[in-house]
Motif scaffolding. Structure first.
Motif, mmCIF file in Angstrom:
data_model
loop_
_atom_site.group_PDB
_atom_site.id
_atom_site.type_symbol
_atom_site.label_atom_id
_atom_site.label_comp_id
_atom_site.label_asym_id
_atom_site.label_seq_id
_atom_site.Cartn_x
_atom_site.Cartn_y
_atom_site.Cartn_z
ATOM 1 N N UNK A 232 0.645 -1.075 0.024
ATOM 2 C CA UNK A 232 -0.205 0.150 0.053
ATOM 3 C C UNK A 232 1.013 1.360 0.143
ATOM 4 N N UNK A 233 1.717 1.132 0.916
ATOM 5 C CA UNK A 233 2.662 2.530 1.015
ATOM 6 C C UNK A 233 3.457 2.602 -0.479
ATOM 7 N N UNK A 234 3.949 1.466 -0.927
ATOM 8 C CA UNK A 234 4.577 1.607 -2.265
ATOM 9 C C UNK A 234 3.792 2.094 -3.248
ATOM 10 N N UNK A 235 2.724 1.775 -3.382
ATOM 11 C CA UNK A 235 1.816 2.158 -4.515
ATOM 12 C C UNK A 235 1.369 3.455 -4.335
ATOM 13 N N UNK A 236 1.236 4.073 -3.159
ATOM 14 C CA UNK A 236 0.907 5.414 -2.835
ATOM 15 C C UNK A 236 2.008 6.351 -3.118
ATOM 16 N N UNK A 237 3.216 5.954 -2.935
ATOM 17 C CA UNK A 237 4.522 6.582 -3.328
ATOM 18 C C UNK A 237 4.632 6.621 -4.877
ATOM 19 N N UNK A 238 4.375 5.496 -5.524
ATOM 20 C CA UNK A 238 4.431 5.485 -6.909
ATOM 21 C C UNK A 238 3.372 6.544 -7.557
ATOM 22 N N UNK A 239 2.081 6.557 -6.985
ATOM 23 C CA UNK A 239 1.154 7.402 -7.684
ATOM 24 C C UNK A 239 1.604 8.793 -7.227
ATOM 25 N N UNK A 240 2.130 9.013 -6.221
ATOM 26 C CA UNK A 240 2.514 10.328 -5.776
ATOM 27 C C UNK A 240 3.656 11.028 -6.786
ATOM 28 N N UNK A 241 4.546 9.848 -7.115
ATOM 29 C CA UNK A 241 5.555 10.236 -8.240
ATOM 30 C C UNK A 241 5.085 10.266 -9.557
ATOM 31 N N UNK A 242 3.781 10.164 -9.615
ATOM 32 C CA UNK A 242 3.362 10.043 -11.081
ATOM 33 C C UNK A 242 3.486 8.698 -12.041
ATOM 34 N N UNK A 243 3.550 7.664 -11.236
ATOM 35 C CA UNK A 243 3.962 6.484 -11.925
ATOM 36 C C UNK A 243 2.886 5.597 -11.765
ATOM 37 N N UNK A 244 2.507 4.809 -12.598
ATOM 38 C CA UNK A 244 1.406 3.728 -12.625
ATOM 39 C C UNK A 244 1.319 2.823 -11.281
ATOM 40 N N UNK A 245 0.422 2.547 -10.604
ATOM 41 C CA UNK A 245 0.273 1.648 -9.397
ATOM 42 C C UNK A 245 0.425 0.135 -9.853
ATOM 43 N N UNK A 246 1.077 -0.574 -9.148
ATOM 44 C CA UNK A 246 0.711 -2.199 -9.369
ATOM 45 C C UNK A 246 -0.572 -2.451 -9.066
ATOM 46 N N UNK A 247 -0.923 -3.726 -10.086
ATOM 47 C CA UNK A 247 -2.421 -4.066 -9.458
ATOM 48 C C UNK A 247 -2.411 -5.000 -8.196
ATOM 49 N N UNK A 248 -1.381 -5.626 -7.868
ATOM 50 C CA UNK A 248 -1.265 -6.520 -6.798
ATOM 51 C C UNK A 248 0.145 -6.688 -6.183
ATOM 52 N N UNK A 249 0.252 -7.162 -4.994
ATOM 53 C CA UNK A 249 1.705 -7.448 -4.591
ATOM 54 C C UNK A 249 2.508 -8.297 -5.420
ATOM 55 N N UNK A 250 1.980 -9.343 -6.078
ATOM 56 C CA UNK A 250 2.704 -10.244 -6.816
ATOM 57 C C UNK A 250 3.025 -9.456 -7.859
ATOM 58 N N UNK A 251 2.370 -8.662 -8.842
ATOM 59 C CA UNK A 251 2.903 -7.962 -9.822
ATOM 60 C C UNK A 251 4.092 -6.824 -9.336
ATOM 61 N N UNK A 252 4.127 -6.732 -8.325
ATOM 62 C CA UNK A 252 4.901 -5.627 -7.978
ATOM 63 C C UNK A 252 6.016 -6.261 -7.627
ATOM 64 N N UNK A 253 6.355 -7.406 -7.172
ATOM 65 C CA UNK A 253 7.317 -8.159 -6.743
ATOM 66 C C UNK A 253 8.089 -8.619 -7.994
ATOM 67 N N UNK A 254 7.229 -9.130 -8.948
ATOM 68 C CA UNK A 254 7.853 -9.426 -10.287
ATOM 69 C C UNK A 254 8.684 -8.378 -10.976
ATOM 70 N N UNK A 255 7.845 -7.296 -11.089
ATOM 71 C CA UNK A 255 8.656 -6.043 -11.830
ATOM 72 C C UNK A 255 9.521 -5.541 -10.934
ATOM 73 N N UNK A 256 9.707 -5.879 -9.773
ATOM 74 C CA UNK A 256 11.076 -5.430 -8.898
ATOM 75 C C UNK A 256 12.030 -6.219 -9.155
#
Length: 671
Positions: free
Chosen positions: A183-207
Motif C-alpha cells: 500500500x505504501x509503495x503504491x501510494x508513493x508511485x502514484x505520488x511520483x506520477x507512476x502507474x500503481x501495481x495491480x497487486x503485490x505479486x505483480x509489484x514483486x515480479x516487476x521489482x
C-alpha cells in the motif's frame, strides 16, 4: 466430441494458455484470474488424457512458467523447478492422498507438511561453500533469468550462510511484498506520477526484473525459503528438518505458517483453519501447499513431466465477484494526486461486502475501457482496496457513460496539472482542504519546520474548529485558540506557541522541504537553497538556470515552476512573509574548505544512533559529499547492521570501511 473437434479445442486452449502465461510471467500484466487460468488448464489436461496424441512437446502441459526475458543472462537449473498440481476442493485432495498411498503400497496415514502458498515470485539461490553465487527466476522451469545482483539487494537474502552449511545447495524460495508495504509503495508511485501495481505479486515480479539493481533496492521485497534442488554435503530426512536447517543456515522460513498433519483428515483441518486466517495475514496467500514430509518417500514417489507426485497445492476459492459501477469519484491525496475510484453496487467478495474499487489513474480507465453503468469483475487482495480486473462489455446496454479527467480540483477548484511523464493529474492548490491535514503534518515534521507538539490529534481539532485553513494560519494561533482544545493545558499551549514562533527562522532548505513541492525532498531542497539565497530568487529563476544545476532535471524544474505559478500558493507565501516567517540562508561550506573537502562517504545498513540523513548532513557540514552508491571515487563506507551489496562492493574495491562508532569519533575529532 470427436477427434477433429478435440484437436481444434486443444489448439484454442493451448494458444490462450500460452498467451496468458506470457502476460502473467513475462509482462506482469495478467488479464484473467488464477481461477480462470486453472479452469482452462484443467480442460486441456482432460483433453490430453482422452487423446494422448494431443500432448505435443509444445503443449502448456509440458511447461512451467514462461521463457526468460531476453534482457537477462539465462541460467539452467541443475534440477528442474517444477510446478504443482492443484486441488480445487477437499475431494480432490482426498483423491491425491489415495494416489500417494497406492504408489507407496501402504494403507497407513501419510505424514504431510502443510505450508502457506504465498502469491509471490519463485526464485532459486545457489550457495557454493556458503556464499551466494547465483540467483535466478524459475523461468520455464528448466532455464531462468539470472538476477543475482537484484536478489542481493533483499535484506532477508543472506550473502553468506551460517556455518556449518552444505558445500553446494540450490535454495528455492518465494519473493513477495507484504500488504502494508504494498500500500505504501503504491501510494508513493502514484505520488511520483507512476502507474500503481495491480497487486503485490505483480509489484514483486516487476521489482526483480529491474535492469538496475539500485531500483530493486528501493522496493520492499522479502523472501521465504521452502525447498531445495541440489544438496551436496548434507543429509536431510524430512521437509520439516529441511526448514529447520534453513533457519540454522540463516535463511528465512515461514515458521508460523507451517504445520505437520498425519493423514487426509488432519490436512483438511489445517486447510480450513488457514482459510479462516487468510484475511488476517500480513501477506497474500492463495492456498496451502501439502508435501509428503519424508524425503525418502518423496524420492520414491518421483515426478511427472511438470509436477512432483509428492506435493499438491490446495487452492483457495477466488476472491472475485461481478457487480456494476454506479459512479466514478475522484479522491485527492496529500500531494494533490487525483485518483479515480469506482463506486460499486455492494457485493460480497470472500465474506466481505465491497462497495469501492481502485482504478489507479485515467490511463488504467482507458486500458479497461470502464464506464459508469458497466458490469465489472472485481478482485479483492487481502484488505487492500479491490481492483476492477475486467469489464464485461458484452453486457452493455448503451446507457453507460465515460468519465473524463477533471480540469479542476473537486475539493478546492484549483487548476489541475499533469506534469511531463506522469500518469497522475494533480491539484496545484496549497490550501486544498482534501490535502490540508497531511500538508500541515508534513510542514510541521522534524525534517521540515520542526514544530514540536503539533501532532495528528491537535491538527484534527484545529481543522474541525476552522482555526486553520492553510499552513500560514498556524502563525495566527493564539493561547485563546488553543486552550479549548482537548488535552491542551496552559503549559502545552505555551509550549506549542513557542515551537511555532521558533520555526519562523528555520533555514531555507527546511522551509522548501516543508512546502511539499513535488519531487523536492530534503536533499534537493538543500541543493536549491545553496544556489538561491532567498525564496524570491528561486521563484524568479529561469528554466535554463534551474536546469544548469547538477541533479535538477526537467521534472523538478517543471514542478517548481508549476508551484510558484499558482496564485493561491503565492498568496500563502506572502501571508507567511507578513506573519514573520523568514527562512534563513543556508550556511554553505566551500568546496575547498572543511576537513572533509573532496571526500565522498557512503552509508549502508542500519545505523543505531543516527538517522541516515543526519549522518549525511554531518559529512556535508564538514565539506564532504554523501553519495548513494559505491564507486571507485568513494573514499569511505560507513557500515551499519545488515549491510548488503554496498559493503560487498567496497570490499572488492578496497575502499576504507568504518563502523558508525568510528564515524562519530572521527566527526567529533574534526569538529
Amino acid at each position: 466430441m470427436d477427434a477433429t473437434e478435440a484437436r481444434r479445442r486443444h489448439r484454442q486452449l493451448a494458444d490462450e494458455l500460452h498467451r496468458h502465461s506470457h502476460l502473467y510471467h513475462v509482462l506482469d500484466r495478467p488479464e484473467i484470474s488464477d481461477a480462470e487460468y486453472d479452469r482452462m488448464f484443467r480442460e486441456l489436461l482432460a483433453l490430453e488424457k482422452e487423446w494422448p496424441e494431443l500432448a505435443t512437446p509444445d503443449s502448456p502441459s509440458r511447461r512451467v512458467g514462461a521463457p526468460p526475458l531476453a534482457s537477462f543472462r539465462q541460467v539452467r537449473h541443475a534440477e528442474p523447478m517444477l510446478s504443482l498440481e492443484n486441488a480445487l476442493d477437499e475431494e480432490e485432495f482426498i483423491e491425491f492422498d489415495a494416489r500417494v498411498r497406492r504408489a507407496l503400497g501402504s494403507d497407513e496415514p501419510v505424514t504431510y507438511l502443510c505450508e502457506m502458498k504465498l502469491d509471490g515470485v519463485a526464485v532459486e539461490l545457489t550457495y557454493q561453500d556458503g556464499v551466494l553465487a547465483v540467483g535466478s527466476t524459475r523461468g520455464d522451469g528448466t532455464v531462468g533469468e539470472e538476477i543475482t545482483d537484484n536478489l542481493r539487494t533483499i535484506g532477508s537474502v543472506p550473502l553468506r550462510l551460517n556455518r556449518p552449511c552444505p558445500e553446494l545447495v540450490d535454495v528455492r524460495g518465494e519473493v513477495y511484498i507484504e500488504l502494508e508495504d504494498f500500500r505504501r509503495f503504491n501510494r508513493r508511485r502514484e505520488e511520483e506520477g507512476e502507474a500503481a501495481f495491480a497487486n503485490p505479486r505483480n509489484a514483486a515480479a516487476g521489482s526483480l526484473r529491474q535492469l538496475d539493481p539500485r531500483q530493486t533496492a528501493k522496493r520492499p521485497l522479502r523472501i521465504f525459503c521452502y525447498g531445495v534442488g541440489r544438496l551436496v554435503g548434507e543429509e536431510i530426512a524430512s521437509q520439516q528438518q529441511l526448514l529447520e536447517r534453513f533457519r540454522q543456515w540463516g535463511l528465512r522460513t515461514n515458521v508460523a505458517g507451517t504445520r505437520l498433519a498425519r493423514g487426509a483428515d488432519e490436512v483438511i483441518a489445517c486447510y480450513r483453519e488457514l482459510l479462516e486466517q487468510r484475511e488476517q495475514l500480513p501477506f497474500e496467500i492463495d492456498g496451502m501447499v501439502v508435501k509428503v514430509n519424508d524425503r525418502a518417500l518423496q524420492r520414491q514417489l518421483g515426478a511427472k513431466s511438470r509436477t512432483p507426485r509428492w506435493a499438491i497445492a490446495m487452492k483457495f476459492p477466488p476472491r472475485q465477484a461481478t457487480t456494476t459501477v454506479e459512479e466514478i469519484r475522484v479522491q485527492v491525496g496529500r500531494t494533490g494526486a487525483l485518483t479515480p475510484v469506482a463506486v460499486l453496487k455492494p457485493v460480497e467478495v470472500s465474506g466481505v461486502t465491497v462497495s469501492r474499487a481502485s482504478l489507479h489513474n485515467w490511463d488504467e480507465i482507458a486500458r479497461l475501457d470502464i464506464r459508469v453503468g458497466d458490469t465489472v469483475v472485481v478482485e479483492r487482495a487481502g484488505d487492500v482496496i479491490p481492483d476492477v480486473v475486467k469489464v464485461l462489455t458484452d453486457r452493455r446496454t448503451g446507457s453507460e457513460r465515460l468519465v473524463d479527467p477533471p480540469d479542476s480540483c473537486p475539493a478546492c477548484g484549483s487548476p489541475v496539472a499533469r506534469l511531463q511523464d506522469e500518469v497522475v493529474p494533480r491539484c496545484q492548490g496549497l490550501a486544498c482542504p482534501a490535502r490540508l491535514k497531511e500538508a500541515i503534518r508534513h510542514f510541521a515534521s522534524r525534517q521540515a519546520m520542526d514544530i514540536d507538539g503539533l501532532g495528528e490529534r491537535t491538527i484534527d481539532q484545529l481543522l474541525n474548529k476552522g482555526l486553520v485553513a492553510s499552513v500560514a494560519d498556524l502563525y495566527r494561533l493564539t493561547r485563546d485558540d488553543l486552550l479549548p482544545l482537548e488535552r491542551m493545558g496552559e503549559k502545552s499551549a505555551d509550549k506549542l506557541l513557542r515551537a511555532i514562533d521558533i520555526s519562523r527562522k528555520r533555514p531555507l532548505d527546511r522551509f522548501l522541504f516543508a512546502l511539499g513541492i513535488r519531487h523536492v525532498g530534503s536533499h534537493l531542497a538543500r541543493l536549491l537553497a545553496r544556489h538561491f539565497p532567498t525564496l524570491e530568487a528561486l521563484a524568479a529563476a529561469a528554466e535554463e538556470t534551474l536546469l544548469a544545476i547538477h541533479e535538477i532535471g526537467p521534472r523538478v524544474t517543471e514542478s517548481l515552476r508549476a508551484f510558484f505559478a499558482s496564485p493561491r500558493n503565492r498568496e500563502i507565501l506572502e501571508q507567511l512573509r507578513q506573519l514573520g516567517v523568514e527562512p534563513q540562508p543556508v550556511e554553505e561550506v566551500a568546496a575547498d574548505a572543511g576537513p572533509l573537502a573532496g571526500k565522498i562517504y557512503v552509508f549502508t545498513g542500519s545505523l543505531e544512533k543516527l538517522k541516515r540523513r543526519e549522518a549525511q548532513q554531518m559529512v556535508e557540514r564538514l565539506g564532504g559529499k554523501a553519495a548513494g552508491s559505491v564507486s571507485r571515487r568513494t573514499d569511505t563506507v560507513v557500515a551499519g547492521q545488515d549491510a548488503g551489496s554496498k559493503l560487498e562492493k567496497a570490499l572488492q574495491l578496497g575502499i576504507e570501511i568504518i563502523s558508525e562508532a568510528e564515524f562519530l569519533q572521527r566527526i567529533e575529532e574534526l569538529e
